[in-house]
Design an enzyme around this catalytic site. Structure first.
Site, short mmCIF file in Angstrom:
data_model
loop_
_atom_site.label_atom_id
_atom_site.label_comp_id
_atom_site.label_asym_id
_atom_site.label_seq_id
_atom_site.Cartn_x
_atom_site.Cartn_y
_atom_site.Cartn_z
N MET A 108 42.84 49.09 44.63
CA MET A 108 42.68 49.64 43.29
C MET A 108 41.48 49.01 42.59
O MET A 108 41.00 47.95 43.00
CB MET A 108 43.96 49.38 42.47
CG MET A 108 45.15 50.18 42.96
SD MET A 108 44.93 51.96 42.74
CE MET A 108 46.53 52.54 43.29
N CYS A 109 41.07 49.64 41.52
CA CYS A 109 39.93 49.17 40.74
C CYS A 109 40.43 48.57 39.42
O CYS A 109 41.62 48.51 39.16
CB CYS A 109 38.98 50.33 40.47
SG CYS A 109 38.48 51.23 41.95
#
Length: 266
Positions: A1-2
């Protein structure tokens, strides 16, 4: 994920302190080492920086971190690639023009096999995030007008965001320079700083700031991030499906949409 970082303020404000904390998570204290980007609004213009490398070791990110760029609205993103190659075209935030304004978008999450309907706006890179942004812009253009108020636009945005979030993970920041729309599918937090201002300590770097020395009594600055950036402040944690529309550092409208509970890991 970012990870995401956004700012809404009632006066041009630099993002150096918060940006310093976020960039450490890009390859030093966190795994988000596949690119970074930041966009600062200046009137109708946008000043942006992108790289397809770790922000923690980026000389350009260090320049942004140490040279105050004043803005009332800013959007940042550090990437941990899951869809698309590690390259400049796949780094957020993405920008498109509509109705004589630049729209800037950053996304944290993933929607597998996203069904993108081609239209005026088309993706340049390979990410599902950019496909979602183009889909959102195409549909917004079809269903909104230049005379719609921010509150009217937010109604359309909430409907689209809820649709995307039901297909996967959709945490986002979106702005046209007049306001900042934020939506939480799984994880987002915010803090609004106003007088009386005090000190703050970053989680990811040995950096402390005294906001009282950097502000005026009339300043209002709100920071939105995937996770709280400081250790000694009380952050508001978004609920699943919660959204807020910010302008001038304040929430001008907000709400929550019903989302199905995530499936339990087996």
């Amino acid at each position: 994920m970012c990870e995401l970082l956004g700012m809404s303020a009632n006066t041009p404000t630099d993002l150096c302190f918060s940006f310093s904390g976020l960039t450490r998570r890009g390859g030093e204290t966190g795994p988000h080492a596949d690119g970074w980007g930041v966009a600062f609004y200046e009137g109708k213009g946008v000043r942006s920086f992108h790289e397809s490398c770790a922000s923690a070791s980026s000389e350009i990110a260090q320049v942004v971190e140490t040279h105050p760029i004043k803005s009332e609205t800013a959007i940042c993103h550090i990437r941990q690639a899951n869809v698309g190659n590690v390259c400049l075209a796949n780094t957020h935030p993405f920008t498109r023009e509509m109705w004589c304004r630049y729209w800037v978008f950053a996304h944290n999450g993933q929607i597998n096999n996203f069904s993108y309907q081609p239209g005026l706006y088309q993706p340049v890179g390979e990410t599902d995030s950019e496909q979602i942004f183009c889909d959102l812009m195409n549909r917004l253009r079809q269903n909104a007008t230049t005379t719609d108020t921010p509150e009217q636009l937010s109604g359309i945005l909430v409907e689209l965001a809820g649709e995307y979030a039901r297909q996967g993970v959709f945490n986002c920041l979106l702005s046209n320079g007049e306001w900042l729309f934020t939506f939480c599918s799984t994880k987002l937090a915010s803090i609004t700083r106003r007088a009386p201002f005090g000190p703050a300590q970053l989680k990811d770097a040995d950096v402390t700031i005294d906001f009282e020395a950097e502000t005026t009594p009339n300043d209002v600055v709100s920071i939105i991030a995937t996770e709280p950036l400081t250790t000694d402040e009380s952050w508001d944690i978004y609920q699943r499906g919660e959204w807020k529309l910010w302008s001038g550092g304040e929430v001008i409208t907000s709400g929550q949409v019903q989302l199905p509970e995530p499936e339990a890991k087996k």
